[in-house]
Scaffold this active site. Structure first.
Site, PDB file in Angstrom:
ATOM      1  N   LYS A 126       4.505   2.624  -2.556  1.00  0.00           N
ATOM      2  CA  LYS A 126       4.079   3.299  -1.326  1.00  0.00           C
ATOM      3  C   LYS A 126       2.643   3.741  -1.492  1.00  0.00           C
ATOM      4  O   LYS A 126       2.155   3.919  -2.616  1.00  0.00           O
ATOM      5  CB  LYS A 126       4.960   4.517  -1.038  1.00  0.00           C
ATOM      6  CG  LYS A 126       5.015   4.910   0.433  1.00  0.00           C
ATOM      7  CD  LYS A 126       5.899   3.976   1.245  1.00  0.00           C
ATOM      8  CE  LYS A 126       6.000   4.450   2.691  1.00  0.00           C
ATOM      9  NZ  LYS A 126       6.929   3.617   3.483  1.00  0.00           N
ATOM     10  N   ASP A 166       2.965   2.302   8.138  1.00  0.00           N
ATOM     11  CA  ASP A 166       3.891   3.437   8.158  1.00  0.00           C
ATOM     12  C   ASP A 166       3.313   4.396   9.202  1.00  0.00           C
ATOM     13  O   ASP A 166       2.538   3.966  10.071  1.00  0.00           O
ATOM     14  CB  ASP A 166       3.993   4.070   6.763  1.00  0.00           C
ATOM     15  CG  ASP A 166       5.139   5.065   6.643  1.00  0.00           C
ATOM     16  OD1 ASP A 166       4.877   6.280   6.687  1.00  0.00           O
ATOM     17  OD2 ASP A 166       6.307   4.642   6.517  1.00  0.00           O
TER      18      ASP A 166
END
Length: 445
Positions: A126, A166
């Site tokens: 991430k 995201d």
């Protein structure tokens, strides 16, 4: 085995001080794994727990850029490459003022198990920045993305690490990031980023995938009780990509979503959400939920309380982490809610999860229910590798099959470890064992 798990957790807290979201994510996973370790003690003997909670690589970097007034701005960039046992690191980039190392670490840790559940040979990672794209011009966003990618490009690649979008990172941002990567590398590596535009390597259904997948997972859970979404009232939080397409798929399956939200409040539309109007306001105009209410007779904006105060049959938290606490869970249960499927990452607090499980309702954690987004990202990588493009129907059918497989894997794992119907245990156990077995095969690396 509980002592083994507790020792690992204490070590995580000691090594990652102040990173409360990461502690929470680790706690939830480790608490589920005690029966797995009891049945398979070789995982503990090989220090698999100690190894899986430690990222393989953490990168933090400065991101300087110039705003439209000519002033120099400085943000922080992050990339946590958590686990590559199953394949290249895969996980989104989040641009939001709340981003810090702990949040990126929790998201990367969750991504390990989510990606494993898709069974598509992708590891977990991430990244992101504390940059806020809201209110910034396209030129400012472009300059920031170019500076961010100048550093990030050193660490990613189609076979190494494949970021996606995201919160705060949509098609515009992915375009600027990809353009800078191509410029720096002098190589058209289409598979280095996912969530791309359809004209340059993107996949149909990727935009819809996380929201669609969440609803498909809820439908699968209901099917175990001989029910469906037909006629169910649904509360959705958020009004971004995940929320919009959760609403769309729920409507396609005969449900009636009646809420959505943003940071200014939540909307209740008892007649059912006008999806086209919501898309116009949020995707085209980049407006606020109040703009929807001003054009939709009968809809009302609520600026106090929470979206979970509305009595519904199904709740789909699709906004952000820890948005649904213990009190909200109690309110939902009192209002008759019997299904919760998480479209966001870790949106329910531990107290909320405890309340849902104590009540015996159908509850699916994000690492299972919202895996459709990364699953379709992997399908995009597959299309890029083959220099091909599938139809919407083909990609959607593949997504539906993957979500059904994830659901069945969770159910089977929960039954294997003595807690049938526990999707939290099922998701964590199924994801962990897939990763742990490969880590053992690769040796101590």
């Amino acid at each position: 085995m509980a002592e083994v798990v507790e020792k690992v957790y204490e070590q995580v807290v000691a090594r990652n001080r102040g990173e409360t979201e990461f502690h929470q994510a680790v706690r939830e996973v480790l608490d589920s794994l005690a029966p797995v370790i009891a049945k398979h003690p070789h995982y503990a003997e090989g220090a698999l727990l100690e190894r899986i909670v430690e990222p393989e690589r953490q990168v933090m970097f400065r991101v300087p850029w110039v705003d439209d007034t000519g002033s120099v701005q400085v943000n922080r960039g992050f990339r946590i490459e958590f686990n590559s046992a199953l394949g290249p690191y895969k996980g989104g980039l989040r641009f939001h003022p709340s981003v810090n190392a702990g949040i990126i670490k929790f998201l990367g840790f969750e991504q390990i198990f989510k990606n494993a559940l898709t069974n598509q040979a992708i590891g977990g990672g991430k990244g992101g920045s504390d940059f806020d794209p809201h209110g910034r011009s396209d030129a400012e966003v472009m300059r920031f993305c170019q500076s961010f990618m100048t550093e990030l490009s050193r660490h990613i690649g189609p076979s190494t690490d494949v970021p996606a979008g995201d919160i705060g990172v949509g098609g515009r941002e992915i375009g600027y990031l990809f353009g800078q990567y191509k410029r720096l590398r002098n190589s058209y590596d289409a598979g280095v980023l996912t969530g791309k535009g359809l004209g340059w390597g993107g996949s149909l259904v990727r935009t819809e995938a996380t929201g669609y997948g969440t609803v498909l997972f809820a439908q699968s859970m209901l099917a175990t009780k001989g029910q469906s979404l037909e006629g169910k009232k649904v509360a959705v939080s958020g009004s971004g990509n995940v929320a919009i397409y959760a609403i769309e798929k729920a409507q396609q399956l005969g449900a009636s979503p009646i809420t959505f939200s943003d940071s200014s409040g939540y909307v209740v539309d008892e007649a059912g959400v006008d999806l086209e109007l919501l898309k116009q306001v949020k995707e085209v105009e980049r407006g606020r939920v109040a703009d929807y209410v001003s054009r939709r007779p009968g809809a009302r904006l609520v600026t106090e309380g929470r979206v979970w105060d509305v009595p519904v049959d199904v709740a789909l938290p699709c906004a952000t982490q820890n948005e649904l606490d213990g009190d909200s869970a109690t309110t939902l249960l009192r209002g008759g809610c019997a299904v919760v499927a998480e479209g966001a990452n870790m949106p329910s607090t531990p107290e909320a999860i405890e309340a849902f499980q104590a009540a015996g309702i159908l509850y699916a954690p994000g690492k299972a229910a919202n895996a459709g987004g990364v699953a379709t990202s992997a399908l995009e990588m597959e299309q890029n590798a083959g220099r091909t493009r599938w139809s919407f129907e083909t990609a959607e059918a593949k997504l539906a099959g993957i979500m059904a497989d994830i659901h069945d894997s969770c159910v089977a794992a929960a039954e294997e470890y003595g807690r049938p119907g526990d999707y939290v245990l099922g998701a964590n156990a199924a994801g962990f064992t897939r990763v742990a077995d490969v880590m053992i095969a690769h040796g101590i690396v």
